[in-house]
Design a protein around this motif. Structure first.
Motif, PDB file in Angstrom:
ATOM      1  N   MET A   1      -2.362  -0.328   2.385  1.00 44.23           N
ATOM      2  CA  MET A   1      -3.241   0.346   1.332  1.00 44.23           C
ATOM      3  C   MET A   1      -3.030  -0.837   0.315  1.00 44.23           C
ATOM      4  N   LEU A   2      -4.387  -1.023  -0.592  1.00 45.78           N
ATOM      5  CA  LEU A   2      -4.207  -1.804  -1.977  1.00 45.78           C
ATOM      6  C   LEU A   2      -4.927  -0.711  -2.737  1.00 45.78           C
TER       7      LEU A   2
ATOM      8  N   PHE B   1       4.064   1.950   6.874  1.00 46.60           N
ATOM      9  CA  PHE B   1       3.214   2.237   5.675  1.00 46.60           C
ATOM     10  C   PHE B   1       3.443   1.126   4.631  1.00 46.60           C
ATOM     11  N   TYR B   2       2.517   0.241   4.573  1.00 43.14           N
ATOM     12  CA  TYR B   2       2.483  -0.418   3.179  1.00 43.14           C
ATOM     13  C   TYR B   2       1.679  -0.109   2.189  1.00 43.14           C
ATOM     14  N   GLN B   3       1.988  -0.015   0.926  1.00 40.69           N
ATOM     15  CA  GLN B   3       0.968   0.209  -0.191  1.00 40.69           C
ATOM     16  C   GLN B   3       1.369  -0.623  -0.972  1.00 40.69           C
ATOM     17  N   SER B   4       0.458  -1.546  -1.893  1.00 39.24           N
ATOM     18  CA  SER B   4       0.495  -1.992  -3.102  1.00 39.24           C
ATOM     19  C   SER B   4      -0.461  -1.474  -4.094  1.00 39.24           C
ATOM     20  N   ILE B   5       0.097  -1.185  -5.344  1.00 36.70           N
ATOM     21  CA  ILE B   5      -0.441  -0.571  -6.353  1.00 36.70           C
ATOM     22  C   ILE B   5      -0.735  -1.604  -7.484  1.00 36.70           C
ATOM     23  N   TYR B   6      -1.679  -1.517  -8.149  1.00 31.91           N
ATOM     24  CA  TYR B   6      -2.169  -2.208  -9.517  1.00 31.91           C
ATOM     25  C   TYR B   6      -2.332  -1.178 -10.534  1.00 31.91           C
ATOM     26  N   ALA B   7      -1.555  -0.972 -11.461  1.00 36.93           N
ATOM     27  CA  ALA B   7      -1.867  -0.103 -12.482  1.00 36.93           C
ATOM     28  C   ALA B   7      -1.360  -0.397 -13.816  1.00 36.93           C
TER      29      ALA B   7
ATOM     30  N   MET C   1      -3.342 -10.558  -9.599  1.00 42.99           N
ATOM     31  CA  MET C   1      -3.718  -9.875  -8.356  1.00 42.99           C
ATOM     32  C   MET C   1      -3.611 -11.120  -7.193  1.00 42.99           C
ATOM     33  N   ALA C   2      -4.200 -12.007  -7.617  1.00 41.93           N
ATOM     34  CA  ALA C   2      -4.625 -13.144  -6.428  1.00 41.93           C
ATOM     35  C   ALA C   2      -3.261 -13.638  -6.050  1.00 41.93           C
ATOM     36  N   LYS C   3      -2.441 -13.809  -7.105  1.00 43.81           N
ATOM     37  CA  LYS C   3      -0.873 -14.414  -7.092  1.00 43.81           C
ATOM     38  C   LYS C   3      -0.341 -14.013  -5.851  1.00 43.81           C
ATOM     39  N   TYR C   4      -0.601 -12.525  -5.552  1.00 41.81           N
ATOM     40  CA  TYR C   4      -0.007 -11.935  -4.691  1.00 41.81           C
ATOM     41  C   TYR C   4      -0.630 -11.551  -3.374  1.00 41.81           C
ATOM     42  N   LEU C   5      -1.591 -12.485  -3.020  1.00 37.80           N
ATOM     43  CA  LEU C   5      -2.173 -12.678  -1.499  1.00 37.80           C
ATOM     44  C   LEU C   5      -1.878 -14.091  -0.970  1.00 37.80           C
ATOM     45  N   ASN C   6      -0.908 -14.217   0.125  1.00 40.70           N
ATOM     46  CA  ASN C   6      -0.567 -15.229   0.709  1.00 40.70           C
ATOM     47  C   ASN C   6      -1.938 -15.557   1.596  1.00 40.70           C
ATOM     48  N   THR C   7      -3.126 -16.246   1.045  1.00 36.99           N
ATOM     49  CA  THR C   7      -4.084 -16.640   2.001  1.00 36.99           C
ATOM     50  C   THR C   7      -3.901 -17.254   3.369  1.00 36.99           C
ATOM     51  N   ILE C   8      -3.041 -18.203   3.251  1.00 38.22           N
ATOM     52  CA  ILE C   8      -2.816 -18.798   4.545  1.00 38.22           C
ATOM     53  C   ILE C   8      -1.977 -18.182   5.705  1.00 38.22           C
TER      54      ILE C   8
ATOM     55  N   PRO D   1       7.122 -12.230   1.852  1.00 35.15           N
ATOM     56  CA  PRO D   1       7.689 -11.459   0.367  1.00 35.15           C
ATOM     57  C   PRO D   1       6.595 -11.669  -0.780  1.00 35.15           C
ATOM     58  N   PHE D   2       6.494 -10.686  -1.499  1.00 33.10           N
ATOM     59  CA  PHE D   2       5.791 -10.891  -2.834  1.00 33.10           C
ATOM     60  C   PHE D   2       4.206 -11.056  -2.338  1.00 33.10           C
ATOM     61  N   SER D   3       3.692 -10.608  -1.131  1.00 30.65           N
ATOM     62  CA  SER D   3       2.545 -10.927  -0.649  1.00 30.65           C
ATOM     63  C   SER D   3       2.017  -9.429  -0.245  1.00 30.65           C
ATOM     64  N   ASP D   4       0.753  -9.067  -0.756  1.00 30.05           N
ATOM     65  CA  ASP D   4       0.069  -8.054  -0.231  1.00 30.05           C
ATOM     66  C   ASP D   4      -0.679  -8.053   1.040  1.00 30.05           C
ATOM     67  N   ALA D   5      -0.626  -6.774   1.922  1.00 31.58           N
ATOM     68  CA  ALA D   5      -1.214  -6.980   3.177  1.00 31.58           C
ATOM     69  C   ALA D   5      -2.681  -6.976   3.020  1.00 31.58           C
ATOM     70  N   ASN D   6      -3.376  -6.434   1.958  1.00 38.28           N
ATOM     71  CA  ASN D   6      -4.843  -6.345   1.405  1.00 38.28           C
ATOM     72  C   ASN D   6      -4.565  -6.937   0.256  1.00 38.28           C
ATOM     73  N   GLY D   7      -5.726  -7.671  -0.168  1.00 38.65           N
ATOM     74  CA  GLY D   7      -5.447  -8.347  -1.669  1.00 38.65           C
ATOM     75  C   GLY D   7      -6.765  -9.022  -2.178  1.00 38.65           C
ATOM     76  N   LEU D   8      -6.632  -9.420  -3.180  1.00 37.24           N
ATOM     77  CA  LEU D   8      -7.814 -10.044  -3.953  1.00 37.24           C
ATOM     78  C   LEU D   8      -7.789 -11.716  -3.484  1.00 37.24           C
TER      79      LEU D   8
END
Length: 498
Positions: free
Chosen positions: A133-134, A400-406, A448-455, A465-472
């Motif tokens: 979840m994002l 269960f993975y969850q990243s929350i931006y708030a 937000m984009a800092k925490y998506l490891n696109t590659i 580490p420090f990467s979202d499962a789903n992200g910007l």
């Protein structure tokens, strides 16, 4: 690091309603936001159809490229109350996901301090799902391009251009300058993150495509010892025509550098901060960022040219660790050319060793079933956005993975899933990250984009580490634009995991 980032495509297709029936009308005049959902993956270049986006070349297999498909299955869009409970009447279930992969978030349907989540449900043969979840708080909603990990079947490719001319570099790009007396190292910077160099003035490597499309900064240093290059002596922004293919060239024109008006400046940091090799002085030239020189923990001086009309902004970029609270940090500080000193400090922080997940805790509006207790590891007043991520195993042995931006909170509610009841058997990791600054959309997207490891996501689906499962997801063009805007104003990002 994965820095980042405005979506390249602001979708225009709007959904007229949400799944499940609308029992509460939207707030009049409330903005609506499009979330374009895609799935990053790699393909052989020959299999990519014309008009499909190409973000860059695969790092593990140069014959493959990073591209994306429109995501039309395998995810839900959940609306949440402030306490994390699901608002079923507003939630968009997978069956109502449009084939375009574009869902419209009507912010008028999100309660005050509520959230919207992209939920990806990955079921196995036993029927027990893994959930990723994002989640984004109402105050931070906006147009986004977001990734899911599940392969999409029968969907169209995500349209866009080929960005390899920006993201890919040549192994043989080089330039030459006139050899200056006493110089021990020549550094090239094609961008703030594309830095190379050599100890002689000829065939200096440049991390650029061929042909180069923008200027290259060259800085020359008197002193070079154990990989530290100090005592800046000469500089110059060289036109793209000076960059050539060192394996295939006819004639080389060596450029001249300048040593005019260099001004010595001093910097210092708080005693509890240790810098790493990512700390540097940056210059913005022709609306591009360049690394002027590296900053070293044991060298408290640097030089700039205040009168250099080719530079619109000078700034210090610092990264390292707080050695008493163990937070990693990245901080941008604008340089005042009238002040000869630059000082680095961080807000008061404590280790997150006591941070934990509590049950039945008070949310701002109600009682959450689970929440992250930040245990006074930071003051919410010092920051603008908080990223909270948990990776856990439930009692049914599912992920269960969850990243929350708030907005920052002492107690951050975890948001309920539509597929599993959260009951934590093992907490694999818990990550916190925060950004200060007078928050703009640009800084929020960078964060937000800092925490998506696109590659890693595109090539393996693995979550680093420090990467979202789903992200910007952002394009290289957008990354450069957003990173540049972020650099023009002071900001600090801190992060820590347990």
């Amino acid at each position: 690091m994965n820095k980042a980032l405005l979506p390249s495509l602001v979708a225009t297709l709007m959904l007229s309603g949400c799944g499940g029936g609308d029992s509460s009308p939207s707030t009049p005049g409330a903005p609506k936001y499009n979330w374009q959902i895609i799935q990053l993956h790699t393909l052989k270049e020959s299999d990519v159809k014309s008009g499909c986006i190409i973000y860059g070349t695969s790092e593990s297999d140069p014959s493959r490229v990073i591209t994306a498909s429109v995501a039309n299955a395998g995810y839900n869009i959940l609306f949440h109350n402030a306490d994390g409970s699901i608002i079923k009447e507003q939630t968009i279930p997978a069956i109502d996901v449009p084939s375009s992969g574009i869902v419209t978030i009507d912010s008028g349907l999100v309660p005050e301090d509520g959230y919207v989540s992209l939920e990806e449900v990955d079921s196995n043969l036993s029927g027990n799902p893994d959930v990723y979840m994002l989640s984004v708080e109402k105050a931070l909603l906006g147009h986004k391009v977001l990734n899911v990990r599940s392969a999409q079947t029968g969907s169209s490719c995500y349209a866009g251009k080929d960005y390899r001319s920006i993201s890919d570099t040549s192994d043989t790009a080089a330039l030459s300058v006139l050899q200056e007396s006493g110089i021990s190292y020549y550094q090239t910077s094609y961008s703030a993150n594309a830095v190379s160099g050599r100890n002689i003035a000829s065939h200096i490597p440049v991390l650029s495509p061929l042909p180069a499309s923008r200027d290259t900064l060259v800085t020359a240093f008197y002193d070079s010892d154990n990989g530290q290059h100090t005592n800046l002596a000469y500089y110059g922004f060289l036109a793209p025509s000076f960059v050539y293919d060192s394996d295939n060239y006819d004639e080389i024109v060596a450029a001249s550098l300048s040593n005019q008006d260099l001004m010595l400046m001093y910097w210092q940091s708080a005693n509890n901060l240790d810098l790493d090799e990512g700390s540097a002085i940056l210059a913005i030239h022709n609306n591009q960022s360049y690394q002027w020189q590296t900053l070293y923990q044991d060298v408290d001086t640097f030089s700039i040219v205040p009168s250099l009309h080719q530079v619109s902004h000078w700034l210090g970029l610092f990264s390292g660790t707080s050695n008493d609270s163990f937070w990693q940090f990245e901080s941008v500080i604008a340089i005042d050319e009238t002040d000869s000193s630059l000082n680095l400090t961080l807000p008061e922080l404590s280790p997150i060793t006591s941070v934990d997940i509590n049950q039945a805790c008070s949310a701002e509006r109600g009682e959450a079933k689970h929440c992250i207790d930040n245990a006074d590891s930071f003051s919410a007043d010092d920051f603008a956005v908080q990223r909270s991520q948990i990776k856990a195993l439930t009692h049914t042995n599912r992920a269960f993975y969850q990243s929350i931006y708030a907005t920052p909170k002492a107690l951050q509610p975890l948001l309920e899933s539509s597929a599993v009841e959260l009951s934590i058997q093992d907490l694999e990791s818990l990550e916190l990250a925060l950004i200060d600054a007078d928050l703009t959309n640009t800084q929020q997207d960078y964060f937000m984009a800092k925490y998506l490891n696109t590659i890693a996501i595109a090539e393996t689906g693995q979550i680093k580490p420090f990467s979202d499962a789903n992200g910007l997801v952002i394009t290289p063009d957008d990354y450069e634009n957003i990173y540049l805007e972020m650099l023009k104003s002071s900001a600090t990002v801190v992060q820590q995991a347990k």
